[in-house]
Enzyme design. Sequence first.
Site, PDB file in Angstrom:
ATOM      1  N   TYR A 149       0.865  -1.178   0.000  1.00  0.00           N
ATOM      2  CA  TYR A 149       0.000   0.000   0.000  1.00  0.00           C
ATOM      3  C   TYR A 149       0.902   1.229   0.000  1.00  0.00           C
ATOM      4  O   TYR A 149       1.471   1.591   1.025  1.00  0.00           O
ATOM      5  CB  TYR A 149      -0.905  -0.070   1.236  1.00  0.00           C
ATOM      6  N   LYS A 179      -1.300  -1.065  -4.203  1.00  0.00           N
ATOM      7  CA  LYS A 179      -2.289   0.015  -4.212  1.00  0.00           C
ATOM      8  C   LYS A 179      -1.474   1.304  -4.257  1.00  0.00           C
ATOM      9  O   LYS A 179      -0.762   1.629  -3.312  1.00  0.00           O
ATOM     10  CB  LYS A 179      -3.158  -0.031  -2.948  1.00  0.00           C
TER      11      LYS A 179
END
Length: 325
Positions: A149, A179
Amino acid sequence: TFFSSSMAFPKKKLQGLVAATITPMTEHGEINYSVIGRYVDYLVEEQGVKSIFVNGTTGEGLSLSVSERRQVAEEWVTQGRNKLDQVVIHVGALSLKESQELARHAAEIGADGIAVLAPFFLKPGNTDVLINFLKEVAAAAPALPFYYYHIPALTGVKIRAEELLDRIQEKIPTFQGLKFSDTDLLDFGQCVDQNRQRQFALLFGVDEQLLSALVMGATGAVGSTYNYLGKKTNQMLEAFERKDFSSALNHQFCIQRFINFVFKLGFGVSQTKAIMTLVSGIPMGPPRPPLQKASREFIAAAEAKLKSLDFLSSTDLKDGSLESW
């Protein structure tokens, strides 16, 4: 095709829209588990969103205790069974031990993947140090797809995603993608360009710039607005897939009009909770301190804007949906 599939895991690749879920709370700041089942049905039936990212920024994951994070993850997995395509649990924490515990737990409850952000207090100084930390977490759930992330504006960790991807797969065999929550399209473009053979899931995390990322090769998107603008964003994806770029751009501009409007009013997790309550009729409650709940002025302005853009008709407003405000 616009979305490619991965051979690394039997499950299909994480792609399309992924809603970064909100954690519903009572007025007293306790987690309201009772509405998560309704929330799942709303995402699937009303927004056409069938994958979720739990306990991330939008879900206030780092404001919850480890015990709460475990319970929230369990509830989403349980309620999403046979309804959702994928449930990815964010297990990042400042403590490696806590992160490993959450990763093991995600595997035990049958989650479809785990994600971790960079430690943001005592920060990793370079790419190798960050990868070594991530490797320790991923090893706690060796059967689960692992996602990084990347959100440098919040973590303060400025390590480029491109550099991370260059070396991560040899260290973390379960690594499936990232992400990417940053506006640096050069970095994102290089992630795509240099990893064409690797079939990574490259999920863009800046909702108002998604079309730009799709053009650069994003395989999907994770974001907070897909909780309530998923249907509209799916229309943009469909237009993009059929190469109707004029329609795709019109959809993106329409989404931008709303996001630009709320940004100017002050837009964050608190306001996202208020908008989701407004649009879905499911009470999301206030945020955890230090965040403060959205003002009545914000809610009134956001409601008017949603209606003017046809994101919300009068019939969509559920009676009493904002009675707690």
